[in-house]
Write an enzyme that holds these catalytic residues in place. Structure first.
Site, PDB file in Angstrom:
ATOM      1  N   ASP A 205      10.836  -3.193 -13.921  1.00  0.00           N
ATOM      2  CA  ASP A 205      10.031  -4.337 -14.275  1.00  0.00           C
ATOM      3  C   ASP A 205      10.466  -5.486 -15.706  1.00  0.00           C
ATOM      4  OD1 ASP A 205       7.206  -5.068 -13.881  1.00  0.00           O
ATOM      5  OD2 ASP A 205       7.335  -5.558 -15.707  1.00  0.00           O
TER       6      ASP A 205
ATOM      7  N   ASP B 142       7.354  -6.920  -4.873  1.00  0.00           N
ATOM      8  CA  ASP B 142       6.112  -6.733  -4.692  1.00  0.00           C
ATOM      9  C   ASP B 142       5.848  -7.705  -5.816  1.00  0.00           C
ATOM     10  OD1 ASP B 142       3.755  -7.308  -4.764  1.00  0.00           O
ATOM     11  OD2 ASP B 142       2.899  -5.418  -5.498  1.00  0.00           O
TER      12      ASP B 142
ATOM     13  N   CYS C 244       1.543 -12.325  -3.225  1.00  0.00           N
ATOM     14  CA  CYS C 244       0.298 -12.777  -3.514  1.00  0.00           C
ATOM     15  C   CYS C 244       0.063 -13.514  -3.661  1.00  0.00           C
ATOM     16  CB  CYS C 244      -0.136 -11.786  -4.469  1.00  0.00           C
ATOM     17  SG  CYS C 244       0.670 -12.161  -6.109  1.00  0.00           S
TER      18      CYS C 244
END
Length: 389
Positions: free
Chosen positions: A244, A292, A332
């Protein structure tokens, strides 16, 4: 629940409402004389035909959010909808410690979000109407769920469109800085006060469990946030590299790994785009890759740039994925629809020189209901791809 003066909508607004969509925009309001901001109103067609009841906003472009299509609105409407939402979670999320209790339009309560983390609830009232009803909503939630505490996380930017302030605070009982919950057998530390969304990405809970079925060998978990995917698949993997760009997220993954006694997960602070390119250049290969990312397209204007971003990360992921391995890839971005994403993935596979099969197409967890005919409620897409060669 009493209703204020009626609102009259245009013919186009009537057609939209009768087609099943719960939103009526400002441009389709013919008359709203004397209607107070945030009130519950009766909705009439241009000829005076009763169309139902709605939440009214004086500032938002979405001026009406329909809550009832019948001729009457029960005085127990709010409690009835909350009780029905609870009953549905008892069907699709029985025994789950952390889940969404109310998902706006998906539960007939537009602009209201309620998440449960163990013995605590987090509430978001995202329109003038639900904010005006906040005290009543909390009272009903306390009566139905008996939580130790209720926190309002009213910091989403969408509230500014309603003329509402950003605010976070306790509405009932006490809420600690962090809460530990178990998801699919893995313990996670959730920061209800400051974490993204309301603490965890609850909409991925079922996909986290699914990924465990396909994971094996060496796993790359890109855009890991709190390690939702990486820690969930660790028991099936030899090693997991969780990446990340946020140092805070990396520290959170390390804490969650320690909380579970998991030693096979390595958390690294890095830009995933750059890392994927570097891994490919060094010839490193993985048996499972999970992507993701945050929403690349938060508006229609950002779609083309988002398409390029999705293609790039998936192309690179397929290049470092070994034959026979699986890519679990998510989006998303509501504005990038499922068919668009599938086309992007096909183009990425072609450019990567990879032969790929679609194993599964998935969506957000069932406690985040999608309303048929309301595409805005279908935002999370998840593909499981298998690299054949």
């Amino acid at each position: 629940m009493s209703a204020g003066p009626p609102v009259i909508v245009s013919k186009r607004g009537e057609v939209r409402l009768r087609s099943g969509h719960p939103w009526i925009f400002r441009s389709d309001i013919v008359r709203a004389d004397g209607v107070a901001p945030g009130s519950v109103v009766r909705v009439l067609g241009p000829s005076g035909r009763p169309l139902g009841y709605a939440f009214f906003s004086s500032l938002s472009e979405i001026q009406l959010r329909v809550i009832e299509r019948g001729d009457t609105l029960a005085p127990t409407f709010l409690r009835d909808r909350l009780a029905a939402a609870r009953a549905w979670r008892e069907t699709v999320a029985a025994g789950v410690e952390a889940c969404r209790i109310v998902h706006g339009e998906g539960d007939g309560l537009p602009s209201l979000v309620v998440d449960r983390y163990g013995e605590y609830l987090v509430v978001q009232t995202l329109s003038q109407a639900t904010d005006a009803l906040k005290d009543e909503i909390v009272a009903e939630l306390v009566d139905l769920f008996r939580p130790k505490g209720v926190l309002e996380r009213n910091d989403p930017r969408v509230r500014t469109l309603e003329g509402l302030p950003a605010q976070t605070g306790v509405l009932h009982g006490e809420v600690p800085p962090t809460v530990t919950v178990v998801e699919n057998g893995v313990r996670f530390e959730a920061d209800l006060w400051r974490g993204q969304k309301t603490g965890l990405f609850l909409d991925q809970r079922e996909n986290h469990a699914m990924a465990r079925e396909y994971a094996r060998g060496r796993v790359l978990d890109g855009f890991t946030y709190n390690g939702g995917f990486g820690l969930s698949v660790a028991s099936k993997a030899d090693e997991v590299l969780a990446v990340d760009v946020s140092a805070e997220a990396v520290a959170r993954v390390e804490r969650n790994a320690a909380l579970n006694g998991i030693t096979s997960v390595t958390a690294r602070e890095a830009n995933v785009f750059d890392l994927l390119h570097d891994l490919d250049a060094r010839g490193e290969r993985f048996d499972t890759v999970i992507l993701d990312p945050p929403a690349f397209a938060k508006s229609k204007a950002a779609v083309e740039k988002a398409r390029r971003g999705y293609k790039e990360i998936n192309l690179r992921a397929l290049k470092i994925l070994r034959a026979g391995g699986c890519l679990v890839t998510c989006s998303c971005s509501y504005h990038v629809h499922e068919a668009d994403l599938e086309g992007i993935l096909a183009a990425a596979a072609a450019d990567a020189g990879a032969s790929v099969s679609v194993v599964e197409k998935r969506r957000q967890a069932r406690d985040h209901p999608i309303v048929l005919g309301v595409p805005e409620t279908y935002y999370l897409k998840c593909f499981v791809l298998r690299k054949l060669a």
